[in-house]
Design a protein around this motif. Structure first.
Motif, mmCIF file in Angstrom:
data_model
loop_
_atom_site.group_PDB
_atom_site.id
_atom_site.type_symbol
_atom_site.label_atom_id
_atom_site.label_comp_id
_atom_site.label_asym_id
_atom_site.label_seq_id
_atom_site.Cartn_x
_atom_site.Cartn_y
_atom_site.Cartn_z
ATOM 1 N N ARG A 67 0.835 -1.215 0.000
ATOM 2 C CA ARG A 67 0.000 0.000 0.000
ATOM 3 C C ARG A 67 0.870 1.266 0.000
ATOM 4 N N LEU A 68 2.003 1.221 0.698
ATOM 5 C CA LEU A 68 2.917 2.361 0.712
ATOM 6 C C LEU A 68 3.418 2.659 -0.698
ATOM 7 N N TYR A 69 3.764 1.604 -1.436
ATOM 8 C CA TYR A 69 4.240 1.822 -2.808
ATOM 9 C C TYR A 69 3.135 2.412 -3.686
ATOM 10 N N GLN A 70 1.917 1.874 -3.565
ATOM 11 C CA GLN A 70 0.808 2.393 -4.367
ATOM 12 C C GLN A 70 0.580 3.879 -4.081
ATOM 13 N N ALA A 71 0.640 4.241 -2.782
ATOM 14 C CA ALA A 71 0.418 5.645 -2.410
ATOM 15 C C ALA A 71 1.564 6.527 -2.898
ATOM 16 N N PHE A 72 2.779 6.025 -2.847
ATOM 17 C CA PHE A 72 3.930 6.774 -3.341
ATOM 18 C C PHE A 72 3.848 6.945 -4.856
ATOM 19 N N ASP A 73 3.485 5.882 -5.542
ATOM 20 C CA ASP A 73 3.420 5.899 -6.999
ATOM 21 C C ASP A 73 2.336 6.852 -7.495
ATOM 22 N N SER A 74 1.256 6.994 -6.721
ATOM 23 C CA SER A 74 0.151 7.875 -7.139
ATOM 24 C C SER A 74 0.308 9.292 -6.619
ATOM 25 N N GLY A 75 1.371 9.554 -5.861
ATOM 26 C CA GLY A 75 1.618 10.895 -5.360
ATOM 27 C C GLY A 75 0.964 11.206 -4.032
ATOM 28 N N GLN A 76 0.303 10.220 -3.422
ATOM 29 C CA GLN A 76 -0.350 10.445 -2.126
ATOM 30 C C GLN A 76 0.674 10.526 -0.993
ATOM 31 N N TRP A 134 0.869 4.628 10.205
ATOM 32 C CA TRP A 134 0.998 4.425 8.766
ATOM 33 C C TRP A 134 -0.187 3.632 8.203
ATOM 34 N N ALA A 135 -0.691 2.668 8.973
ATOM 35 C CA ALA A 135 -1.861 1.908 8.518
ATOM 36 C C ALA A 135 -3.051 2.844 8.333
ATOM 37 N N GLU A 136 -3.217 3.788 9.273
ATOM 38 C CA GLU A 136 -4.309 4.762 9.155
ATOM 39 C C GLU A 136 -4.029 5.735 8.019
ATOM 40 N N ARG A 137 -2.798 6.181 7.894
ATOM 41 C CA ARG A 137 -2.412 7.132 6.852
ATOM 42 C C ARG A 137 -2.676 6.560 5.464
ATOM 43 N N LEU A 138 -2.426 5.263 5.315
ATOM 44 C CA LEU A 138 -2.569 4.623 4.000
ATOM 45 C C LEU A 138 -3.947 4.012 3.788
ATOM 46 N N GLY A 139 -4.760 4.025 4.815
ATOM 47 C CA GLY A 139 -6.133 3.536 4.662
ATOM 48 C C GLY A 139 -6.245 2.049 4.471
ATOM 49 N N ILE A 140 -5.415 1.292 5.202
ATOM 50 C CA ILE A 140 -5.530 -0.171 5.081
ATOM 51 C C ILE A 140 -5.929 -0.777 6.425
#
Length: 517
Positions: A478-487, A511-517
């Motif tokens: 999820r961290l990679y997805q958020a980084f890749d999308s600019g979040q 981080w779990a809350e920040r990334l919404g997982i």
């Protein structure tokens, strides 16, 4: 020194047995006739008569009419060695024919058309129907043949049931015999699965197919297990390039049975976009990926790259190397040995050793990310912690490792919650327990973090490692997805790599809350 050699051999043998059992569980079709076929091969390759040299092997190859070379299909070195023998055969001045099991006889016209340049490689691939992993090996062989203008004979056929091995050998024998009986007496170089080349199998069938005509055959095994283990017990692995067996057959020694097995397991386990690393280039690729991940993470790794040791399962002394580079208690060494036998890659901060259990791009990239993390925080990465803190610290370290591997291979996937639910329903034992813990933790961590903490497996065993590994991968993905999308900004990722995780539990939930997982 002798004790160290014995310990390394014992570890190598234990890993071999563990992987053999793993392969047996996933390979279907082991009929009674197959087991008999395999047993005949093992009896003939249980030991050796004398050590010989590569020049002596080349002389025998040039003097033969039909050379049967044993293949381990998923090990590129096996095909490279075959091509080296073909080159030596060419030096004899005779016409050389490549007889290949990786090509079915029914596709002979297609291969001939490709060699003549009448069809494209894509058309050839579509006809042959090879998977990408095996195709790359086949492609190497066929490209060599076209470049050298050598005739290729496909010798395989499809067959199932109790008589499949016998039928395939009979078919291959007819095609080999037809090529070998040509008036100009060509040198036929056969590449076929290791079990087939035992003299009582394919070579005997070729003799029958030749009838009254005689052709001199030569069997060249590669890395037969019985021979390798005997050499290992005698301390001669590495010193013996080739040996002669009691029946006059030869065996080349260029890779351990563990490495051969791992090439097959890597092929089975390859993930989307994953690619095998050549063992000889594993350390170099590891350093390249460390530099790449280090640049993005804002962590200078240049000087540290000179001090990291990259070990693979091919290195029989891996445990001794780890022990030499760091102070470990006996209990810790026992845990490290268990980890190596689990066939999991790892980065050991205290020893500055990256152990690659699999020659996989994904695994190497993941351990490179762990190395970059160590360069960023030093001893804090391996700091002693209480049970729950240790659990969440490992989740975060696994997340950074998976994130780093996604930078190298964006197509890498991990098990999502839905897949863990399916695994819970289908698996048994520890695997089912891991799935249960993962699902329970994910269900409660957003609404009631304190309740989620109560669900942790806190003893550092398979359950502890399995659950923290799974939760870490989910977070890293999820961290990679958020980084890749600019979040998530690059600066946030860099701060995360440099975070000593003084309070890993709080960091995980944040981080779990920040990334919404």
């Amino acid at each position: 020194m002798r004790h160290s050699m014995r310990a390394s051999l014992a570890l190598h043998l234990a890993l071999f047995r563990r992987q053999r059992a793993q392969i047996a569980r996933v390979v279907d079709g082991q009929t009674a006739s197959f087991r008999t076929y395999e047993a005949r091969f093992r009896r003939r390759t249980s030991g050796y008569r004398s050590v010989t040299t590569l020049p002596a092997v080349y002389q025998q190859v040039q003097a033969a009419d039909v050379v049967y070379v044993g293949d381990y299909h998923t090990l590129p070195l096996a095909q490279e060695t075959y091509l080296a023998l073909v080159e030596r055969a060419q030096a004899s001045g005779r016409r050389v024919i490549m007889a290949l099991e990786c090509v079915e006889g029914r596709h002979q016209a297609t291969v001939d058309a490709w060699r003549a340049g009448r069809i494209t490689e894509r058309s050839l691939l579509a006809k042959l129907g090879h998977g990408s992993g095996v195709w790359s090996n086949t492609r190497t062989l066929l490209s060599f043949a076209r470049k050298q203008k050598l005739e290729v004979v496909g010798i395989d056929r499809r067959a199932q049931g109790e008589r499949s091995l016998e039928l395939r050998d009979a078919y291959a024998a007819e095609r080999i015999a037809r090529a070998a009986r040509a008036p100009d007496r060509p040198l036929v170089m056969v590449l076929v699965g290791q079990y087939h080349v035992a003299p009582c199998h394919l070579p005997a069938q070729v003799e029958r197919a030749l009838g009254t005509e005689t052709r001199k055959g030569l069997v060249v095994y590669q890395n037969a297990e019985g021979v390798w283990w005997r050499l290992a017990r005698e301390g001669r692995v590495g010193a013996a390039e080739a040996v002669e067996l009691a029946d006059g057959t030869l065996c080349l020694m260029n890779a351990s049975p563990v490495v051969c097995q791992q090439s097959f397991l890597d092929y089975l386990e390859a993930e989307a976009g994953d690619a095998p690393l050549l063992d000889r280039g594993a350390a170099e690729r590891f350093r390249e990926m460390s530099a790449l991940i280090g640049r993005l993470a804002g962590v200078p790794v240049g000087r540290s790259l000179d001090t990291v040791d990259v070990a693979t399962a091919a290195d029989g002394d891996v445990l001794a190397r780890i022990q030499r580079r760091g102070r470990f208690t006996q209990a810790e060494l026992t845990q490290l040995r268990r980890h190596i036998l689990s066939r999991e890659s790892s980065y050991i901060p205290r020893a500055r050793v990256a152990y690659l259990a699999s020659l996989s791009l994904n695994h190497a990239a993941e351990e490179a990310a762990h190395f970059v993390r160590h360069c960023a925080v030093g001893d804090a990465m391996d700091a002693p912690r209480g049970a729950s803190e240790a659990f969440y610290a490992r989740c975060l370290e696994e997340a950074l490792g998976f994130f780093g591997s996604k930078l190298v291979n964006p197509r890498r996937t991990c098990l999502g919650v839905a897949e863990w639910a399916k695994r819970f329903g289908e698996s048994r034992g520890v695997e089912r327990q891991i799935a249960a813990f993962v699902l329970a933790h994910k269900a409660t961590e957003a609404e009631a973090p304190e309740e989620a903490v109560k669900l942790l497996p806190l003893r550092k065993d398979r359950l502890f490692h399995g659950v923290s590994h799974a939760l870490g991968y989910l977070l890293g993905d999820r961290l990679y997805q958020a980084f890749d999308s600019g979040q998530v900004a690059k600066a946030e990722v860099q701060a995360l790599f440099r975070d000593p995780f003084v309070d890993p539990r709080a960091a995980y939930f944040a981080w779990a809350e920040r990334l919404g997982i």
